[in-house]
Design a protein around this motif. Structure first.
Motif, mmCIF file in Angstrom:
data_model
loop_
_atom_site.group_PDB
_atom_site.id
_atom_site.type_symbol
_atom_site.label_atom_id
_atom_site.label_comp_id
_atom_site.label_asym_id
_atom_site.label_seq_id
_atom_site.Cartn_x
_atom_site.Cartn_y
_atom_site.Cartn_z
ATOM 1 N N PHE A 1 -18.690 -8.276 -3.919
ATOM 2 C CA PHE A 1 -17.553 -7.503 -4.409
ATOM 3 C C PHE A 1 -16.700 -7.068 -3.220
ATOM 4 N N PRO A 2 -15.359 -7.212 -3.315
ATOM 5 C CA PRO A 2 -14.494 -6.715 -2.236
ATOM 6 C C PRO A 2 -14.633 -5.212 -2.088
ATOM 7 N N THR A 3 -14.733 -4.745 -0.848
ATOM 8 C CA THR A 3 -14.951 -3.303 -0.625
ATOM 9 C C THR A 3 -14.048 -2.726 0.457
ATOM 10 N N ILE A 4 -13.026 -3.449 0.893
ATOM 11 C CA ILE A 4 -12.184 -2.985 1.994
ATOM 12 C C ILE A 4 -11.014 -2.172 1.438
ATOM 13 N N ASP A 5 -10.850 -0.977 1.954
ATOM 14 C CA ASP A 5 -9.737 -0.111 1.567
ATOM 15 C C ASP A 5 -8.419 -0.850 1.816
ATOM 16 N N PRO A 6 -7.569 -1.005 0.778
ATOM 17 C CA PRO A 6 -6.322 -1.763 0.956
ATOM 18 C C PRO A 6 -5.349 -1.138 1.945
ATOM 19 N N THR A 7 -5.539 0.129 2.300
ATOM 20 C CA THR A 7 -4.654 0.743 3.297
ATOM 21 C C THR A 7 -5.047 0.380 4.727
ATOM 22 N N LEU A 8 -6.248 -0.208 4.898
ATOM 23 C CA LEU A 8 -6.706 -0.525 6.248
ATOM 24 C C LEU A 8 -5.822 -1.584 6.901
ATOM 25 N N ALA A 9 -5.360 -2.553 6.127
ATOM 26 C CA ALA A 9 -4.521 -3.614 6.696
ATOM 27 C C ALA A 9 -3.267 -3.029 7.333
ATOM 28 N N GLY A 10 -2.623 -2.067 6.664
ATOM 29 C CA GLY A 10 -1.418 -1.450 7.217
ATOM 30 C C GLY A 10 -1.704 -0.640 8.463
ATOM 31 N N ARG A 11 -2.848 0.047 8.477
ATOM 32 C CA ARG A 11 -3.185 0.838 9.657
ATOM 33 C C ARG A 11 -3.487 -0.044 10.863
ATOM 34 N N ILE A 12 -4.123 -1.183 10.608
ATOM 35 C CA ILE A 12 -4.380 -2.113 11.717
ATOM 36 C C ILE A 12 -3.076 -2.724 12.207
ATOM 37 N N ALA A 13 -2.190 -3.091 11.274
ATOM 38 C CA ALA A 13 -0.914 -3.702 11.651
ATOM 39 C C ALA A 13 -0.054 -2.747 12.471
ATOM 40 N N ALA A 14 -0.256 -1.440 12.292
ATOM 41 C CA ALA A 14 0.548 -0.467 13.025
ATOM 42 C C ALA A 14 0.111 -0.304 14.482
ATOM 43 N N LEU A 15 -1.051 -0.861 14.848
ATOM 44 C CA LEU A 15 -1.491 -0.777 16.243
ATOM 45 C C LEU A 15 -0.549 -1.589 17.125
ATOM 46 N N PRO A 16 -0.172 -1.068 18.278
ATOM 47 C CA PRO A 16 0.857 -1.727 19.105
ATOM 48 C C PRO A 16 0.466 -3.124 19.608
ATOM 49 N N GLU A 17 -0.814 -3.399 19.797
ATOM 50 C CA GLU A 17 -1.228 -4.683 20.360
ATOM 51 C C GLU A 17 -1.695 -5.680 19.298
ATOM 52 N N VAL A 18 -1.446 -5.357 18.041
ATOM 53 C CA VAL A 18 -1.788 -6.273 16.953
ATOM 54 C C VAL A 18 -0.545 -7.056 16.572
ATOM 55 N N ASP A 19 -0.673 -8.372 16.549
ATOM 56 C CA ASP A 19 0.467 -9.239 16.285
ATOM 57 C C ASP A 19 0.675 -9.485 14.797
ATOM 58 N N ALA A 20 -0.415 -9.700 14.054
ATOM 59 C CA ALA A 20 -0.277 -10.009 12.619
ATOM 60 C C ALA A 20 -1.573 -9.678 11.902
ATOM 61 N N VAL A 21 -1.443 -9.300 10.618
ATOM 62 C CA VAL A 21 -2.590 -9.027 9.751
ATOM 63 C C VAL A 21 -2.323 -9.671 8.398
ATOM 64 N N ALA A 22 -3.332 -10.348 7.865
ATOM 65 C CA ALA A 22 -3.218 -10.939 6.531
ATOM 66 C C ALA A 22 -4.446 -10.549 5.727
ATOM 67 N N ALA A 23 -4.228 -10.056 4.510
ATOM 68 C CA ALA A 23 -5.325 -9.610 3.648
ATOM 69 C C ALA A 23 -5.578 -10.642 2.561
ATOM 70 N N LEU A 24 -6.831 -10.727 2.154
ATOM 71 C CA LEU A 24 -7.229 -11.558 1.020
ATOM 72 C C LEU A 24 -7.897 -10.663 -0.006
ATOM 73 N N SER A 25 -7.360 -10.642 -1.231
ATOM 74 C CA SER A 25 -8.005 -9.949 -2.338
ATOM 75 C C SER A 25 -8.497 -10.992 -3.336
#
Length: 824
Positions: free
Chosen positions: A521-545
């Motif tokens: 079962f998927p268990t990752i908080d959907p807001t985590l992708a946005g918080r990771i993407a906001a890090l200055p040294e992160v280039d891209a984030v893609a989520a799979l639901s």
């Protein structure tokens, strides 16, 4: 003693398997019947499709959502005394930032049903939840996490992380938890905000006392298009759902138990064949003074019955006592078993006892018949224990069966027809019939090499095998079975692991991957992708639901992605169309047929139906057992099924980023339900579920192999007694004790090498054909673990030598004159 030990182990393994199976199924069935005893009927949505292995519980059918006002309408039906909404969703308990619970049990959130007659849970401590933010947990969760009423925790649901206070601890009827579930119980007011649903999953109905249940069910059926299920039928369905995941485990364990019994049968046969052969002159003397055939036959059978009965009784006691050990061994595979008392049924005891005693008597029957047929003239002869000449008719029959098995496997592969694989089973009787000829040929063929490597001792060892081909072949059969099992499961596990990880190895381009806490079962908080993407040294984030939808009547995993971001982080290898068109409401199909492009695909969800054009065909998915076979735009999937948790996050770091992975790791560590992996770790962990299962397999194989080695030691000891005069003469003409031990070890090493080689070769061919024909899309190609097979061969030979060490040592310590003077 060795023969009895083999019988004891075989019976113990069999009865432990039967008792464990009865305990698991009986406890689950009893708990469900007790918990749902007050429910006279259940109203559920109509079935959209049967289980297909999507996320969540793969054993449940997918049903259409009910109307939001269904409970109120059901309560007004004449004859209904009470109706209660039951909402079921995902809810995972979080304590101190870490999720609670591992293994195969599912994390379930339910509303607390106020009507005690309809509530399957019973409050053990505390009080029911009354306000949003209050929860009750099952007693299993409370015990695992050390929680009690009043403790403050968090709950991860599809809508995010929620703070909660535990107000009570409940049991599922009298059990600590519902079968294969961990349950968090919420007040009705929290259902909409926490489980993100307005319509109940089902309605529990209590029929008024004195009302005709059949008439009430008819009125309920007229009220709605939903399915109305009678209470007893619902209980049986829930029992089947709870125990069906255990069926595979039961069959798997029984397969090992059967192999253990077959190995034990081989040992018993060898023991009595050699024992009866050594008593040939004794039997002839008994015949000469008037003994009848039935008396000699009865004497051997009674002896076998006594040995079998005593060993079986010991095996029954050991098996019942060893259920806990078997439960632990199964736990090596990460399988969460039901807890509770052990259920020992008379049927299980009777089956195991019948197999133990019956197998012993039947195995001794053929040697007993030979003893009964001994003519009195044999009392005046010196004869070998068995004929050295192998019957040509026997060998020819075995070759015919071997040809049938090989032809069946070849046709099955060429025609991709599983029906022809059945013919491959003929290889087992073929080996039994051809065994003496194979051993004789191998002994003669290896004589020159053995002499060159080990001198005269090598020649004598090879000659001993050729001198007793039947005994050598029957001893080799036990080792063949053991090595064949190791090889079969090794090829299967390696092929499945490779298949599961191929898409990940070929398609993953991201630097980092965030995975769910549970595989089902998927268990990752959907807001985590946005918080990771906001890090200055992160280039891209893609989520799979992932959601479960019905395609052509079968439940399938449907993936929701960002069609622009995902292709830069994971290459799905498009072979037709354009993934960018997913944003316009299209669907991508995993497959190798580009002609699918342009067609229309209908996907049914619990609350809606999506008809979308096929805008892309891709060659690979995102990897894993629950990898989606269809992809749509994330917004399209959310609009169809509601808000979803993420199953995977793919993260790319900016060029030259040094500490960014530590920043991502810190965010993931602070977000329950998610795990951090580098690209290398994610590739290595692909198929890790199989690695855990392999530990369980290896444990089973170890037990079967140990029984086989008992047979080697037993047969070697009997063979040494049979040839004691010959060995005494070798000592008399100058052979040292060390050389005598070496001859015995060389003989067993050569036999073990032949047996292991044949077992590996047969399992290799059979496994290749079986996986190639039945593997399908899950196992597209056969992968052979060559290093594992080499290790298996070496270990089999070494184990055989170790098993022969004690008999060899004993005979080397016997004085020369005593050894040479023994009656053969």
């Amino acid at each position: 003693m060795l023969t009895g030990a083999a019988i004891t182990l075989s019976v113990a393994f069999l009865v432990a398997t039967l008792v464990l199976s009865d305990s698991m199924r009986g406890r689950a069935a009893g708990d469900i019947a007790e918990a749902l005893a007050g429910t006279d009927a259940v109203v559920q949505g109509v079935v959209l499709g049967e289980p297909g292995g999507g996320p969540g519980d793969p054993e449940r059918s997918v049903r259409r959502s009910l109307d939001s006002d269904i409970t109120e309408r059901v309560a007004t039906v004449d004859g209904v005394d009470g109706a209660a909404s039951q909402w079921v969703g995902f809810a995972k308990l979080v304590v101190d930032g870490s999720s609670v619970g591992t293994g195969t049990a599912s994390d379930v959130g339910r509303n607390w049903v106020a009507d005690p007659a309809l509530n399957p849970f019973r409050l053990a401590r505390g009080r029911p939840p009354a306000e949003v933010g209050e929860i009750v947990i099952d007693r299993s969760l409370a015990g695992d996490a050390g929680l009690a009423p009043g403790d403050v925790v968090q709950v991860l649901t599809t809508t995010g992380i929620h703070d909660a206070t535990i107000t009570g601890v409940a049991t599922f009827a009298s059990a600590d938890a519902a079968p294969l579930q961990r349950t968090v119980l919420l007040p009705d007011g929290a259902v909409s905000a926490w489980l993100d649903t307005a319509a109940p999953t089902e309605v529990l109905v209590d029929v008024a006392e004195g009302a005709d249940r059949a008439e009430v069910l008819d009125r309920l059926s007229e009220l709605t298009e939903a399915e109305v299920i009678d209470g007893p039928d619902h209980i049986r369905t829930m029992q089947d759902v709870a125990t069906s995941p255990l069926q595979f485990l039961t069959v798997f364990l029984l397969a090992f138990a059967v192999v253990a019994v077959l190995i034990g049968v081989t040992i018993i046969f060898n023991t009595f064949a050699l024992t009866v052969a050594r008593r040939r002159r004794e039997s002839a003397l008994l015949r000469a003074i008037g003994a009848e055939r039935r008396q000699l036959l009865g004497g051997v059978v009674i002896e076998a019955a006594l040995v079998g009965t005593i060993a079986t009784l010991v095996g029954l006691v050991c098996g019942v006592a060893g259920v806990g050990a078997l439960r632990w061994l199964v736990g090596l595979a990460g399988i969460t078993l039901l807890t509770g008392p052990t259920i020992v049924s008379t049927t299980s005891i009777a089956v195991a006892a019948t197999v133990g005693i019956g197998a012993t008597i039947l195995s001794a029957w053929i040697p007993a018949r030979r003893a009964a047929a001994t003519p009195p003239i044999e009392a005046l002869r010196e004869s070998a224990a068995e004929a050295r000449v192998v019957s040509p008719a026997r060998t020819a029959s075995g070759l015919v069966l071997a040809a049938v098995a090989i032809a069946g496997g070849a046709v099955a592969v060429l025609r991709s027809s599983a029906a022809w694989v059945v013919l491959v089973v003929a290889i087992v009787p073929a080996l039994v019939l051809c065994g003496p000829a194979i051993v004789t040929a191998a002994a003669r063929g290896s004589a020159r090499v053995a002499r060159r490597v080990a001198g005269v001792g090598g020649s004598i060892a090879a000659g001993n095998l050729a001198a007793s081909p039947r005994r050598s072949a029957s001893t080799a059969l036990a080792l063949m079975l053991g090595t064949a099992m190791v090889t079969m499961f090794g090829i299967f596990a390696t092929s499945l692991t490779s298949a599961v990880g191929t898409d990940v190895r070929d398609g993953l381009q991201a630097d980092l991957v965030v995975t769910s806490a549970t595989a089902d079962f998927p268990t990752i908080d959907p807001t985590l992708a946005g918080r990771i993407a906001a890090l200055p040294e992160v280039d891209a984030v893609a989520a799979l639901s992932i959601a479960e939808g019905i395609v052509a009547g079968k439940a399938e995993a449907i993936g929701g992605i960002d069609p622009t971001a995902l292709p830069t982080l994971f290459d799905l290898d498009p072979i037709a169309g354009d993934l960018a068109d997913l944003s316009e409401g299209g669907v991508a199909v995993v497959g190798d047929d580009p002609t699918l492009l342009g067609g229309t695909l209908a996907i049914e969800f619990e609350g809606s139906t999506l008809e979308a054009p096929i805008v892309a065909v891709v060659a690979r998915s995102t990897g894993g057992f629950e990898a989606p076979l269809y992809f749509v735009d994330r917004a399209t999937l959310d609009a169809s099924v509601g808000r979803l948790l993420d199953a995977l996050l793919f993260v790319n770091l900016a060029d030259g980023a040094v500490a960014a992975d530590e920043d991502v790791r810190a965010l993931v560590r602070a977000t329950p339900g998610s795990f951090f992996e580098t690209r290398t770790e994610h590739v290595a962990n692909s198929g890790s579920e199989i690695a855990a299962f392999r530990n369980f397999i290896d444990g089973m194989l170890l037990l079967a192999g140990f029984i086989a080695l008992l047979g080697v030691a037993n047969t070697t000891a009997l063979a040494i007694n049979e040839r004691s005069g010959e060995l005494g003469l070798l000592r008399a003409v100058g052979a040292t004790r060390r050389e005598l031990r070496r001859i015995v070890r060389l003989e067993v090493a050569l036999l073990s090498f032949v047996a292991a080689s044949i077992g590996i070769a047969v399992a290799f061919g059979f496994g290749w054909a079986l996986i190639d024909v039945t593997g399908g899309a899950e196992i597209p190609s056969v992968v052979v673990p060559w290093s594992r097979l080499a290790v298996t061969l070496v270990v089999a030979v070494a184990a055989g030598v170790v098993a022969a060490a004690w008999p060899a040592f004993r005979v080397s310590r016997v004085p020369v004159l005593e050894l040479a003077g023994r009656d053969r």
